[in-house]
Write an enzyme that holds these catalytic residues in place. Structure first.
Site, mmCIF file in Angstrom:
data_model
loop_
_atom_site.group_PDB
_atom_site.id
_atom_site.type_symbol
_atom_site.label_atom_id
_atom_site.label_comp_id
_atom_site.label_asym_id
_atom_site.label_seq_id
_atom_site.Cartn_x
_atom_site.Cartn_y
_atom_site.Cartn_z
ATOM 1 N N SER A 142 0.796 -1.225 0.000
ATOM 2 C CA SER A 142 0.000 0.000 0.000
ATOM 3 C C SER A 142 0.829 1.276 0.000
ATOM 4 O O SER A 142 0.340 2.315 -0.412
ATOM 5 C CB SER A 142 -0.944 -0.008 1.202
ATOM 6 N N HIS B 17 -5.263 -3.805 -2.045
ATOM 7 C CA HIS B 17 -5.022 -2.807 -3.097
ATOM 8 C C HIS B 17 -5.011 -3.427 -4.490
ATOM 9 O O HIS B 17 -4.774 -2.724 -5.475
ATOM 10 C CB HIS B 17 -3.701 -2.078 -2.852
ATOM 11 N N LYS C 68 -11.998 -0.247 -0.834
ATOM 12 C CA LYS C 68 -11.161 0.538 -1.744
ATOM 13 C C LYS C 68 -11.826 0.577 -3.125
ATOM 14 O O LYS C 68 -12.791 1.302 -3.304
ATOM 15 C CB LYS C 68 -9.755 -0.035 -1.740
#
Ligand code: PLP
Length: 404
Positions: A191, A219, A250
């Protein structure tokens, strides 16, 4: 000093908190929270200032997507606003089961369990699957939720150098006669540096040394692989990773985390993962938004969105490179701009903000001391003009501060 039993001197039992806070403020590494007015969008208003937003993990722009919004609103109308209990008592709604089935199909695995967040998915899973007699072999830059889960498990924790397959193998060799179970664990995409784990090589090691293989794809979900199916799909490592974690917070645009794996793994987590047992499940609106997001990702339009994200990433990196920035590690839409000293990174970020670009500074303890940086994240929702303008401003402010 007051004698026991008398109340002559008033002491503050939280004095150390105030002292530590004042130290951080004096060092210039105690930034205030930025407050968003309105929606999380590529251009939005924080603290009363309109900025180009390079700060969010909203990779595909789904936080404000009309289809997700509609699904959420309909779920509120039909099912209300809360689940009312933990999953194992009365808080499992059909929406939750449908979402798990949908994610399992999307990820090409037997089964899936959804948690309240990616953090709880990691922490709850590692601590449920491993015990104090076991060994966890972990990349040094793994996410805090993995570290906390590893600590909660009470297993022996050994850390290998970042992405260093040889160092990982050294640890496994040194523990060749270790009696307990072994787990290799890595982020899929890291990240803070935006680099990708050497997954095929780590899978080789897991197979050679009889380890459980676990990947945290927070991610990578919605970013890497076909239609955002993640690191496993990106490297075609299907069937080689026993535990896949992803986030719904996300790219998926909402909130939550999930674990994918065998039916037995998931049924076991239903019984033993503590956040699943002891914390209430998602409200209907959240589960419904996630369903709409996966339906979208699973369509040609989803693939198009992911492609747009990568095209934007390429464009932004090219514009930054033209202006002298280097980001040696990044292979993804996460663009770290290394500064070094914490206070300078915060100053850089503040000046950018004043010039209309929001790229947050990240310092200790999120990254190691002396490795402070700005972290810019590209979204499919950015227009080229936003990215070009952001690169120009980054260049100007960066030159002013001697960062480039
Ligand atoms: C963001 C993140 C998480 C936590 O996910 P949330 O859903 O925000 O709790 C876990 N692991 C990694 C690598 C992350 O970047």
């Amino acid at each position: 000093m007051s004698d026991a039993g008398t109340m002559t001197t008033k002491t503050n039992p939280l004095q150390h908190v105030t002292e530590q806070l004042n130290e951080l403020r004096a060092k210039g590494v105690a930034p205030k929270l930025h407050v968003l007015e309105g929606e999380q969008r590529p251009v939005c208003v924080f603290d009363g200032r309109e900025v180009i937003n390079l700060a969010s993990n909203n990779y595909l722009g789904l936080t404000s997507d009309k289809r997700l919004r509609k699904a959420s609103i309909e779920a509120v109308r039909k099912y209300g606003v809360g689940a009312g209990a933990v999953r194992t008592i009365a808080g499992t709604m059909k929406l939750h089961m449908d979402l798990e089935e949908q994610i399992a199909k999307f990820k090409n695995v037997e089964a899936c369990v959804v948690f309240q967040s990616g953090f709880t998915a990691n922490a709850g899973t590692v601590s449920a699957v491993l015990g104090k007699e076991d060994l966890i072999v972990s990349d040094e830059l793994n996410h805090a939720s993995i570290i906390d889960g590893a600590r909660l498990s009470k297993a022996t924790i050994k850390v290998f150098k970042h992405k260093d397959v040889q160092d990982c193998e050294r640890i496994l060799q040194e523990h060749a006669n270790f009696p307990g179970k072994k787990l290799i664990i890595t982020d899929g995409v890291f990240s803070m540096d935006g680099d990708i784990a050497p997954l095929p090589q780590l899978c080789d090691l897991a197979e050679k040394y009889g380890c459980i293989m676990m990947v945290d794809d927070a991610h990578a979900s919605g970013v890497l692989g076909r239609g955002g199916r993640g690191t496993i799909d990106h490297f075609n490592c299907h069937g080689r990773v026993h535990i896949q974690v992803g986030t719904l917070s996300k790219a998926i645009g909402s909130m939550g985390g999930y674990v994918c794996g065998s039916r037995d793994l998931i049924d076991f987590l239903y019984l033993r993962a503590r956040p699943f047992l002891f914390s209430t499940s998602h409200p209907p609106a959240t589960a419904a938004a996630c369903q709409a997001a996966f339906a979208l990702l699973d369509s040609p339009e989803g693939e198009k969105l992911v492609k747009k994200l990568w095209a934007n990433t390429k464009f932004f990196k090219k514009e930054l490179k033209k202006r002298g920035f280097q980001f040696k590690s990044s292979e993804t839409p996460i663009v770290p701009i290394h500064v070094g000293e914490g206070a300078k990174a915060f100053e850089f970020s503040r000046k950018l903000f004043e010039a209309g670009v929001f790229a947050p500074a990240v310092g200790y303890p999120t990254v190691a001391e002396g490795k402070a940086r700005l972290r810019a994240i590209v979204s499919a929702a950015h227009k080229r003009e936003h990215l070009l303008k952001a690169a120009e401003v980054l260049g100007e402010v960066g030159i002013g501060l001697g960062v480039v």
